[in-house]
Design an enzyme around this catalytic site. Sequence first.
Site, PDB file in Angstrom:
ATOM      1  N   GLY A   1      18.674  63.776  54.464  1.00 50.34           N
ATOM      2  CA  GLY A   1      17.441  63.084  55.199  1.00 50.34           C
ATOM      3  C   GLY A   1      16.888  64.127  56.084  1.00 50.34           C
ATOM      4  O   GLY A   1      16.499  65.209  55.927  1.00 50.34           O
ATOM      5  N   GLY A   2      16.081  63.598  57.143  1.00 54.56           N
ATOM      6  CA  GLY A   2      15.205  64.203  57.992  1.00 54.56           C
ATOM      7  C   GLY A   2      15.776  65.051  59.181  1.00 54.56           C
ATOM      8  O   GLY A   2      15.028  65.656  59.885  1.00 54.56           O
TER       9      GLY A   2
ATOM     10  N   GLU B   1      32.391  57.400  33.519  1.00 52.82           N
ATOM     11  CA  GLU B   1      32.049  57.929  34.825  1.00 52.82           C
ATOM     12  C   GLU B   1      30.859  59.089  34.721  1.00 52.82           C
ATOM     13  O   GLU B   1      29.840  58.977  35.239  1.00 52.82           O
ATOM     14  CB  GLU B   1      33.329  58.090  35.643  1.00 52.82           C
TER      15      GLU B   1
ATOM     16  N   ASP C   1      31.194  54.432  37.955  1.00 54.58           N
ATOM     17  CA  ASP C   1      32.138  53.368  37.657  1.00 54.58           C
ATOM     18  C   ASP C   1      32.317  52.304  39.025  1.00 54.58           C
ATOM     19  O   ASP C   1      31.857  51.182  38.891  1.00 54.58           O
ATOM     20  CB  ASP C   1      33.529  53.851  37.487  1.00 54.58           C
TER      21      ASP C   1
ATOM     22  N   PHE D   1      32.928  45.916  27.991  1.00 50.87           N
ATOM     23  CA  PHE D   1      33.242  46.607  26.486  1.00 50.87           C
ATOM     24  C   PHE D   1      32.282  47.504  26.175  1.00 50.87           C
ATOM     25  O   PHE D   1      30.936  47.404  26.545  1.00 50.87           O
ATOM     26  CB  PHE D   1      33.161  45.273  25.461  1.00 50.87           C
TER      27      PHE D   1
ATOM     28  N   GLN E   1      37.648  51.275  34.728  1.00 45.99           N
ATOM     29  CA  GLN E   1      37.162  51.172  36.061  1.00 45.99           C
ATOM     30  C   GLN E   1      36.002  50.227  36.677  1.00 45.99           C
ATOM     31  O   GLN E   1      36.203  49.626  37.651  1.00 45.99           O
ATOM     32  CB  GLN E   1      37.204  52.533  36.622  1.00 45.99           C
TER      33      GLN E   1
HETATM   34  N1  CAO Z   1      41.641  41.068  21.974  1.00 48.78           N
HETATM   35  C1  CAO Z   1      41.344  41.577  20.637  1.00 48.78           C
HETATM   36  N2  CAO Z   1      40.339  42.890  20.683  1.00 48.78           N
HETATM   37  C2  CAO Z   1      40.213  43.182  21.660  1.00 48.78           C
HETATM   38  C3  CAO Z   1      40.492  42.883  23.274  1.00 48.78           C
HETATM   39  C4  CAO Z   1      41.389  41.529  22.920  1.00 48.78           C
HETATM   40  N3  CAO Z   1      41.871  40.804  24.256  1.00 48.78           N
HETATM   41  N4  CAO Z   1      39.806  43.438  24.069  1.00 48.78           N
HETATM   42  C5  CAO Z   1      39.438  44.282  23.532  1.00 48.78           C
HETATM   43  N5  CAO Z   1      39.187  44.329  22.179  1.00 48.78           N
HETATM   44  C6  CAO Z   1      38.633  45.092  21.206  1.00 48.78           C
HETATM   45  C7  CAO Z   1      37.221  45.126  21.214  1.00 48.78           C
HETATM   46  O1  CAO Z   1      36.679  43.957  20.503  1.00 48.78           O
HETATM   47  C8  CAO Z   1      36.838  46.303  20.592  1.00 48.78           C
HETATM   48  O2  CAO Z   1      36.704  46.246  19.374  1.00 48.78           O
HETATM   49  P1  CAO Z   1      35.622  46.446  18.165  1.00 48.78           P
HETATM   50  O3  CAO Z   1      35.279  47.867  18.397  1.00 48.78           O
HETATM   51  O4  CAO Z   1      36.195  46.364  16.863  1.00 48.78           O
HETATM   52  O5  CAO Z   1      34.586  45.424  18.287  1.00 48.78           O
HETATM   53  C9  CAO Z   1      38.017  47.272  20.926  1.00 48.78           C
HETATM   54  O6  CAO Z   1      39.007  46.583  21.539  1.00 48.78           O
HETATM   55  C10 CAO Z   1      37.470  48.344  21.781  1.00 48.78           C
HETATM   56  O7  CAO Z   1      36.991  48.150  22.774  1.00 48.78           O
HETATM   57  P2  CAO Z   1      35.897  49.041  23.629  1.00 48.78           P
HETATM   58  O8  CAO Z   1      34.860  49.661  22.441  1.00 48.78           O
HETATM   59  O9  CAO Z   1      35.210  48.357  24.812  1.00 48.78           O
HETATM   60  O10 CAO Z   1      36.861  50.002  24.220  1.00 48.78           O
HETATM   61  P3  CAO Z   1      36.758  51.804  24.023  1.00 48.78           P
HETATM   62  O11 CAO Z   1      38.268  52.039  24.544  1.00 48.78           O
HETATM   63  O12 CAO Z   1      36.709  52.011  22.404  1.00 48.78           O
HETATM   64  O13 CAO Z   1      35.771  52.268  24.926  1.00 48.78           O
HETATM   65  C11 CAO Z   1      34.449  52.472  26.875  1.00 48.78           C
HETATM   66  C12 CAO Z   1      35.878  52.456  26.296  1.00 48.78           C
HETATM   67  C13 CAO Z   1      34.651  52.323  28.419  1.00 48.78           C
HETATM   68  C14 CAO Z   1      33.877  53.668  26.529  1.00 48.78           C
HETATM   69  C15 CAO Z   1      33.574  51.198  26.539  1.00 48.78           C
HETATM   70  O14 CAO Z   1      34.265  50.046  26.605  1.00 48.78           O
HETATM   71  C16 CAO Z   1      32.283  51.316  27.322  1.00 48.78           C
HETATM   72  O15 CAO Z   1      31.488  52.013  26.674  1.00 48.78           O
HETATM   73  N6  CAO Z   1      31.995  50.376  28.126  1.00 48.78           N
HETATM   74  C17 CAO Z   1      30.676  49.863  28.898  1.00 48.78           C
HETATM   75  C18 CAO Z   1      30.418  51.063  29.812  1.00 48.78           C
HETATM   76  C19 CAO Z   1      31.459  51.095  30.962  1.00 48.78           C
HETATM   77  O16 CAO Z   1      32.010  50.310  31.500  1.00 48.78           O
HETATM   78  N7  CAO Z   1      31.977  52.432  31.079  1.00 48.78           N
HETATM   79  C20 CAO Z   1      33.068  52.602  32.164  1.00 48.78           C
HETATM   80  C21 CAO Z   1      34.580  52.647  31.908  1.00 48.78           C
HETATM   81  S1  CAO Z   1      35.424  53.405  33.189  1.00 48.78           S
HETATM   82  O17 CAO Z   1      34.778  55.171  33.157  1.00 48.78           O
END
Ligand code: CAO
Length: 416
Positions: A247-248, A139, A168, A97, A17
């Site tokens: 607020g106030g 979030e 988010d 990511f 998001q």
């Molecule tokens: N091709 C190949 N690999 C890909 C890719 C693509 N097009 N797109 C993503 N990937 C891979 C990433 O490289 C990652 O691999 P590694 O772990 O081996 O480096 C893997 O997919 C997972 O990516 P991720 O860790 O970002 O995703 P997740 O689902 O495990 O975690 C989240 C999700 C949201 C917790 C994490 O991305 C995060 O903390 N983001 C930053 C904070 C954020 O935006 N949070 C809000 C999200 S909405 O509530």
Amino acid sequence: MSKALDGVRILDFTHVQSGPTCTQLLAWMGADVIKVERPGVGDATRKQLADVEGADSLYFTMLNHNKRSLTLNSKNETGKEVLERLVKKCDVLVENFAPGALDRMGFSWERIQELNPKMIMASVKGFGPGPYEDCKVYENVAQCAGGSASTTGFRDGPPLVTGAQIGDSGTGLHLALGITAALLQRANTGRGQLVQAPMQDSVLNLCRVKLRDQQRLDTGPLKEYSQFGENVEFGDSTPRAGNDSGGGQPGRILKCKGWEIDPNAYTYFITQAAVWQKICDVIGKPEWKESPDYATPPARLSRLNEIFNEIEKWTMTKTKFEVMELCNPHNIPVGPILSMKEISEDLSLRESGTIVEVDHPERGKYLTVGCPIKFSDSAVEVTRSPLLGEHTDEILSDVLDYDADQIAAIRASGAV
Ligand code: CAO
């Protein structure tokens, strides 16, 4: 009509998001947003909270309008070459990511700058530099770590998260502002830059008034909080204040006619000092106008419960819309508690383009929230979210100038 961000091309490496809300806003402002997704998988939200079998979920469609979708495996060698070419062709790269994921793909900020010194790279992470910088964050974690949860809810209950997605979507807004400012700066300097909006920091920015109150506690009780009138001592940190106004001008949520059966038959009522006399007349308490116990804002602070109880006796005889109709002519600030059902049926929100009906080939018609920012010279037309990989060939050919044979080779490599 031209659009505010015409000519800006965005490499959208966002998911879930926070990042997608940012790039959706930029798309509405006219940017060409290329959403890069893993082949065969795509953004995880495509299949989360699914309501129509086989169709992209509302979670996904409502966050990804006006974008193009390119599938690309950024860990495959050919995929990396395609990505490098994209980095050279785009103005902005947006990503959210988990910490370190982009570096592991081989696209650190240093590498991006080597490839394209004009690139603006915009990142969302849960936390900025510090002990939690490597943590994954969603979030509600941001709402808790940014100070919102500890200050939301009632004093005698647990901390609460809010329905507004301030972690988010709130962070997405901050990031979009940072990107547009960086684009302006680049027009002068010719250089790109790294723009970061951590979720904790963005939530804290939205909770600014609560840090204000934290410091006011050093000099005495917070007199506009209900607990002051209830003679409940303050602790050492900003307390939860229920529905007190931040607020106030003291305010509360008050029952309206029908509250016994309708969970949203309530109004917010603000006792703005400027219209106090009118409030007294409207609720049938003209004697409060001159009484030293009620006539001035400081005198009222210790009596807020009594005052709002009296106002509520009046609001309970009216519907929340009648309260609006009766108070508005006197400039008394009130607002109905609107349910999502009422909002979805609101004609003026539809006319202004803030509630929009969109047609989607897999799921049919659905409602979404359109662009909440209105421009006089940059019209917003909401178009449906892309299917997974819908624009892969188009982008490989039009943006990256690959010919048909090269596209066939890229496909054969499994990169897209
Ligand atoms: N091709 C190949 N690999 C890909 C890719 C693509 N097009 N797109 C993503 N990937 C891979 C990433 O490289 C990652 O691999 P590694 O772990 O081996 O480096 C893997 O997919 C997972 O990516 P991720 O860790 O970002 O995703 P997740 O689902 O495990 O975690 C989240 C999700 C949201 C917790 C994490 O991305 C995060 O903390 N983001 C930053 C904070 C954020 O935006 N949070 C809000 C999200 S909405 O509530």
